[in-house]
Motif scaffolding. Structure first.
Motif, PDB file in Angstrom:
ATOM      1  N   LYS A 108       7.756  -4.103   0.708  1.00 54.99           N
ATOM      2  CA  LYS A 108       7.245  -5.209   1.508  1.00 54.99           C
ATOM      3  C   LYS A 108       8.205  -6.394   1.451  1.00 54.99           C
ATOM      4  N   GLN A 109       8.193  -7.196   2.494  1.00 49.41           N
ATOM      5  CA  GLN A 109       8.965  -8.447   2.532  1.00 49.41           C
ATOM      6  C   GLN A 109       7.975  -9.608   2.489  1.00 49.41           C
ATOM      7  N   PHE A 110       7.968 -10.329   1.368  1.00 47.97           N
ATOM      8  CA  PHE A 110       6.972 -11.372   1.165  1.00 47.97           C
ATOM      9  C   PHE A 110       7.644 -12.663   0.736  1.00 47.97           C
ATOM     10  N   LEU A 111       7.450 -13.705   1.519  1.00 45.89           N
ATOM     11  CA  LEU A 111       8.057 -15.020   1.252  1.00 45.89           C
ATOM     12  C   LEU A 111       9.556 -14.906   1.018  1.00 45.89           C
ATOM     13  N   GLY A 112      10.203 -14.039   1.818  1.00 45.87           N
ATOM     14  CA  GLY A 112      11.656 -13.890   1.728  1.00 45.87           C
ATOM     15  C   GLY A 112      12.129 -13.004   0.598  1.00 45.87           C
ATOM     16  N   ASN A 113      11.203 -12.351  -0.105  1.00 43.58           N
ATOM     17  CA  ASN A 113      11.560 -11.487  -1.214  1.00 43.58           C
ATOM     18  C   ASN A 113      11.106 -10.059  -0.929  1.00 43.58           C
ATOM     19  N   THR A 114      11.842  -9.100  -1.484  1.00 42.72           N
ATOM     20  CA  THR A 114      11.460  -7.700  -1.360  1.00 42.72           C
ATOM     21  C   THR A 114      10.537  -7.331  -2.515  1.00 42.72           C
ATOM     22  N   ILE A 115       9.369  -6.815  -2.177  1.00 45.68           N
ATOM     23  CA  ILE A 115       8.430  -6.305  -3.176  1.00 45.68           C
ATOM     24  C   ILE A 115       8.503  -4.783  -3.088  1.00 45.68           C
ATOM     25  N   TYR A 116       9.066  -4.165  -4.114  1.00 47.21           N
ATOM     26  CA  TYR A 116       9.229  -2.717  -4.087  1.00 47.21           C
ATOM     27  C   TYR A 116       7.896  -2.024  -4.337  1.00 47.21           C
ATOM     28  N   GLY A 117       7.609  -1.012  -3.535  1.00 46.11           N
ATOM     29  CA  GLY A 117       6.336  -0.325  -3.630  1.00 46.11           C
ATOM     30  C   GLY A 117       6.221   0.485  -4.904  1.00 46.11           C
ATOM     31  N   ARG A 118       5.376   0.052  -5.807  1.00 48.90           N
ATOM     32  CA  ARG A 118       5.208   0.780  -7.060  1.00 48.90           C
ATOM     33  C   ARG A 118       3.812   0.635  -7.635  1.00 48.90           C
ATOM     34  N   GLY A 119       2.848   0.206  -6.812  1.00 46.34           N
ATOM     35  CA  GLY A 119       1.475   0.179  -7.275  1.00 46.34           C
ATOM     36  C   GLY A 119       0.972  -1.197  -7.661  1.00 46.34           C
ATOM     37  N   LEU A 154      13.529   9.334  -7.184  1.00 38.60           N
ATOM     38  CA  LEU A 154      13.552   7.908  -7.501  1.00 38.60           C
ATOM     39  C   LEU A 154      12.164   7.313  -7.362  1.00 38.60           C
ATOM     40  N   SER A 155      11.438   7.708  -6.317  1.00 32.67           N
ATOM     41  CA  SER A 155      10.082   7.201  -6.107  1.00 32.67           C
ATOM     42  C   SER A 155       9.173   7.632  -7.242  1.00 32.67           C
ATOM     43  N   ILE A 156       9.282   8.914  -7.671  1.00 32.23           N
ATOM     44  CA  ILE A 156       8.452   9.415  -8.756  1.00 32.23           C
ATOM     45  C   ILE A 156       8.736   8.631 -10.029  1.00 32.23           C
ATOM     46  N   GLN A 157      10.042   8.388 -10.295  1.00 28.05           N
ATOM     47  CA  GLN A 157      10.404   7.642 -11.494  1.00 28.05           C
ATOM     48  C   GLN A 157       9.861   6.219 -11.421  1.00 28.05           C
ATOM     49  N   ARG A 158       9.970   5.625 -10.231  1.00 27.08           N
ATOM     50  CA  ARG A 158       9.478   4.259 -10.057  1.00 27.08           C
ATOM     51  C   ARG A 158       7.968   4.206 -10.256  1.00 27.08           C
ATOM     52  N   LEU A 159       7.246   5.167  -9.694  1.00 24.93           N
ATOM     53  CA  LEU A 159       5.794   5.182  -9.812  1.00 24.93           C
ATOM     54  C   LEU A 159       5.348   5.439 -11.241  1.00 24.93           C
ATOM     55  N   ALA A 160       6.033   6.349 -11.930  1.00 19.18           N
ATOM     56  CA  ALA A 160       5.644   6.673 -13.294  1.00 19.18           C
ATOM     57  C   ALA A 160       5.826   5.472 -14.204  1.00 19.18           C
ATOM     58  N   VAL A 181       1.108 -12.841   5.357  1.00 25.37           N
ATOM     59  CA  VAL A 181      -0.281 -12.442   5.104  1.00 25.37           C
ATOM     60  C   VAL A 181      -0.421 -10.931   5.222  1.00 25.37           C
ATOM     61  N   GLN A 182       0.185 -10.368   6.254  1.00 20.22           N
ATOM     62  CA  GLN A 182       0.093  -8.925   6.464  1.00 20.22           C
ATOM     63  C   GLN A 182       0.762  -8.153   5.331  1.00 20.22           C
ATOM     64  N   GLU A 183       1.899  -8.643   4.879  1.00 23.22           N
ATOM     65  CA  GLU A 183       2.607  -7.971   3.791  1.00 23.22           C
ATOM     66  C   GLU A 183       1.839  -8.095   2.480  1.00 23.22           C
ATOM     67  N   LEU A 184       1.209  -9.254   2.240  1.00 17.80           N
ATOM     68  CA  LEU A 184       0.388  -9.409   1.042  1.00 17.80           C
ATOM     69  C   LEU A 184      -0.812  -8.472   1.102  1.00 17.80           C
ATOM     70  N   ALA A 185      -1.392  -8.309   2.283  1.00 19.96           N
ATOM     71  CA  ALA A 185      -2.510  -7.365   2.430  1.00 19.96           C
ATOM     72  C   ALA A 185      -2.063  -5.955   2.085  1.00 19.96           C
ATOM     73  N   ARG A 186      -0.851  -5.579   2.445  1.00 20.79           N
ATOM     74  CA  ARG A 186      -0.317  -4.268   2.083  1.00 20.79           C
ATOM     75  C   ARG A 186      -0.176  -4.144   0.560  1.00 20.79           C
ATOM     76  N   VAL A 187       0.280  -5.209  -0.064  1.00 20.53           N
ATOM     77  CA  VAL A 187       0.392  -5.222  -1.529  1.00 20.53           C
ATOM     78  C   VAL A 187      -0.966  -4.951  -2.172  1.00 20.53           C
TER      79      VAL A 187
END
Length: 525
Positions: free
Chosen positions: A304-315, A5-11, A257-263
């Motif tokens: 990541k959890q940013f402003l109450g929303n989930t940001i899925y890690g995909r680049g 699933l991660s590979i598909q998401r990243l691709a 702020v920390q989660e945005l830095a991760r983004v």
């Protein structure tokens, strides 16, 4: 290892990232045209209010003069303002454009420029302690390129008929402030203004924010090139939220702020053009465009959890998501609207005006001209005309526009020196908050003394403006004809009785020029 699933998401993210980051220019241009189309029809607000044309020009341009007055009179105030809101591009007289075209920053791409400078810097480092002249030559080249940027900006401020675009270009350059003294950003400021700020100054705020986020000058200045998974640098993330979008105390947390830095991990610059070694599973996600680089091996792919929303890690698309999210926050709409109102209306705009502008910002999805139109149509804007104190840039440019209207300066050096003397060199503010916009920052006795000295220099003519480097002064450099100008005389008729009396006491045209240019009325717009 990544799951399937991660590979598909990243691709899929790799393809989407490429489309998002490198989308066709025709699509972007169509979008910019849409922003203009959404402006409401021309009304009669200004004409109905019987606004003084000179006062309106002093507010929406860098300074009223006969040329801009003729431009306004050829239509009417409301249509003139509409034209200014729709203006795009910098159109200056041919002799001024020739100066701009001759500049290095106009002839080389940023990538070409920085590659040459990097080679020069590396050579200087290798000769450190042996031949220090190489280091000095490198610094001198950075200073020269900065001077080109500042000169080009001032020439456009003085001569472009699209004055509202010039004002908004400076406003956003100050809003997204980058201090010229850090690293090699002096060499990048010209491109930052030309390709990130100027095309979007009267466009859509998300496009503007996005353009700054992809620009190497911003990424270098706020240290995001050092932001990598496992070694988080929060500088840029914090300033995006605190200064670029939502503003201080607007509801976000330190965790956001920390989660945005991760983004933002893995987003940086590549100054030498050499591609890094990328593992096969990351290769499709690697992106380099000019000096911009997204290195997926340096990115945190966790969710990541940013402003109450989930940001899925995909680049890189994570940044695209959060920029859209930030531009649609009510706090961002209010913060941007208040800064615009402080710039164009007063130091303390009413909550009602700010909220009205914020509503327009949100309803139009960040349309800058629509937000400005709401402000310009307000009774508060009309009532404020003639009262806003000029910061040094507005003072210097307005003086030159009026005193030398119809003449073409060949050396902006005196203007740059005057700005230095008054403490507002272009991109000279060291912290990312930019220069203050309120009167208290610029109305000190020392500031007024310097302005009087500038007025005196202008009143007797400033040959330096008409002397190119390494050339003699023109035989008869033009002198201000203000004392004999019907336009200046008409302007002075609206001045206070004290100023008019002082002008009557002038013993010579030069003295009249001094009293006029140093008058309290010329300190306001």
């Amino acid at each position: 290892m990544f799951s399937s699933l991660s590979i598909q998401r990243l691709a899929s993210a790799g393809l989407i990232c490429l489309l998002a980051a490198c989308g066709s220019s025709s699509v972007r241009q169509d979008a910019k045209n849409d922003y203009v189309k959404t402006l409401p029809p021309v009304g009669n607000t200004l004409s109905k209010a019987n606004v003084n044309p000179s006062q309106l020009l002093n507010r929406i341009t860098f300074g009223s003069n006969f040329t801009s007055d003729q431009q306004l009179q050829s239509v009417n105030m409301d249509r003139y303002l509409d034209q200014q809101l729709r203006s795009r591009g910098s159109v200056v007289p041919n002799v001024i454009q020739a100066q701009i075209n001759s500049m290095t920053i106009s002839q080389l791409s940023l990538e070409e420029l920085i590659h040459k400078l990097e080679a020069q810097r590396i050579e200087a480092e290798q000769q450190k302690g042996v031949d220090d002249s190489l280091r000095k030559a490198y610094q001198q080249e950075l200073n020269r390129l900065y001077r080109e940027f500042a000169t080009r900006s001032l020439l456009r401020d003085v001569y472009s008929p699209n004055q509202l675009q010039e004002q908004m270009t400076w406003f956003w350059m100050n809003h997204f402030n980058i201090h010229s003294g850090k690293h090699n950003v002096r060499a990048m400021l010209g491109d930052f203004e030309e390709n990130a700020i100027r095309p979007n100054a009267l466009g859509n705020f998300r496009d503007l924010l996005r353009a700054t986020a992809y620009h190497p000058a911003m990424l270098r200045y706020l240290d995001n090139e050092y932001n990598t998974v496992g070694h988080i640098n929060e500088n840029y993330a914090r300033e995006i939220m605190e200064l670029h979008t939502m503003g201080v105390n607007s509801g976000y947390s330190q965790k956001d702020v920390q989660e945005l830095a991760r983004v933002l991990t893995g987003i940086g610059v590549n100054l030498n053009g050499n591609a890094p070694k990328i593992k096969p599973e990351f290769s499709r996600l690697y992106i380099r465009r000019g000096l911009f680089e997204f290195n997926p091996q340096r990115h945190d792919f966790g969710d990541k959890q940013f402003l109450g929303n989930t940001i899925y890690g995909r680049g890189l698309n994570e940044m695209e998501d959060v920029l859209t999210m930030l531009t649609r926050q009510p706090a961002t709409a209010r913060y941007i609207s208040k800064k615009l109102a402080m710039y164009f209306v007063s130091d303390n705009p009413s909550d009602a005006l700010v909220q009205s502008m914020a509503n327009s910002f949100l309803q139009s999805d960040g349309n800058i001209p629509v937000t400005l139109r709401t402000m310009f149509d307000s009774p508060e804007f009309i009532a404020s005309l003639g009262h806003k104190f000029k910061d040094p840039l507005h003072y210097v440019v307005s003086e030159v526009r009026l005193a030398y209207d119809g003449n073409y300066i060949v050396n902006a050096g005196p203007m740059l020196n005057w700005l230095n003397m008054m403490g507002q060199p272009l991109n000279g503010h060291q912290t990312p908050d930019g220069y203050a916009m309120d009167e208290s920052a610029w109305a000190s006795p020392g500031q007024m003394s310097v302005r009087f000295d500038i007025a005196r220099a202008m009143a007797f003519g400033t040959p330096g403006l008409f002397k190119a480097d390494n050339m003699t002064v023109a035989e008869k450099p033009p002198a201000p004809a203000l004392a004999n100008s019907m336009y200046a005389k008409t302007m002075s008729s609206t001045f206070s009785s004290e100023t008019r009396e002082a002008l009557k006491q002038a013993k010579s045209p030069n003295e009249w020029n001094i009293f006029f240019l140093a008058s309290p009325e010329m300190m306001r717009r």
